[in-house]
Enzyme design. Sequence first.
Site, PDB file in Angstrom:
ATOM      1  CG  MET A 175      -7.530 -16.631  12.047  1.00 15.57           C
ATOM      2  SD  MET A 175      -6.728 -17.179  10.545  1.00 15.57           S
ATOM      3  CE  MET A 175      -7.980 -16.793   9.336  1.00 15.57           C
ATOM      4  CB  ALA A 226     -10.850  -9.077  10.610  1.00 10.88           C
ATOM      5  CG  HIS A 250     -15.269 -13.136  15.254  1.00  4.73           C
ATOM      6  ND1 HIS A 250     -15.111 -12.352  14.126  1.00  4.73           N
ATOM      7  CD2 HIS A 250     -14.621 -14.290  14.986  1.00  4.73           C
ATOM      8  CE1 HIS A 250     -14.395 -13.004  13.232  1.00  4.73           C
ATOM      9  NE2 HIS A 250     -14.082 -14.184  13.721  1.00  4.73           N
TER      10      HIS A 250
END
Length: 289
Positions: free
Chosen positions: A38, A40, A45
Amino acid sequence: MSNKYAKSLVVVRELDSLRRRVHDWRRDGLSVVLVPTMGALHEGHIKLMEQAKKMADRVVATIFINPKQFGPDEDFSSYPRQEADDFETLDVAGVHLLFAPEAEVMYPPGFATTISVAGISDILDGQHRDGHFIGVATVVAKLLLQSLPDIALFGEKDYQQLVLIRRFVKDLNIPVDIIGAPTVRDPDGLAMSSRNSYLSTEQRAKAPILYATITEAAAEIARSREIMVTIEQARQKLISAGFDAVDYVEARQADNLAPLKSTSDSGRVLAAVRLGHTRLIDNVAVPTR
Ligand code: AMP
């Protein structure tokens, strides 16, 4: 529309551009891994992207803040959005393709289908986030079918989400390997999350107690085999540590999230707490003896 960003990341926003590129890669014998997010983006990540690069010839990331997985009282409108920074992060990480669709591409007028995974959707986080897992299952199924990768990679940080995805991928015969990646943490143990940016200094100082408590509980379950007593002690610790709410702390079977009755099954301790308006989730494996 598609545009080339900086070094080598290609950003596409339309479905046919995504399909065409992945199809061409696979036709040429290249393997493809999908990493949905998603945005940000944080170190957690980035680690997923690095792991993805080792697993396949081409890495496709997605950024889509899925409105269908947020409840009416949740943070959809305030969820952090930083597209330009995210593009650069993905580019530096060596991601080949980013699919960043607008909501109308994912949910055109007349969209009427949802995926509901009985059982798994309704427990733990599902009891506190109405409709959340229907939104997650629907969007992840769409992303898998839109891109048709060989592999899709998800973080164990969202453990219930991972179990849910494995279930519907199996049930619906979606031809993709689902792989889970270990949780990436700050040095004090707090699981990295886009939502950590909501925490005040005081809340941030308290937050690592969540990981410490479930880690201790998991070790104690492995040692003493006293599952219920240990979980109740963990709940009391979280309450006394000053979290504003303890949504749940539970010991579950790792593969299907049924209650953990015996330490001969592989187990997981999962918890969700609140600090002000911010909800933190975390989970750890029960060590095997
Ligand atoms: P999100 O953008 O939060 O929806 O997460 C996108 C993907 O990254 C999901 O598969 C998450 O489970 C994974 N992820 C998020 N935070 C972490 C973390 N701290 N460590 C590992 N994976 C993570």
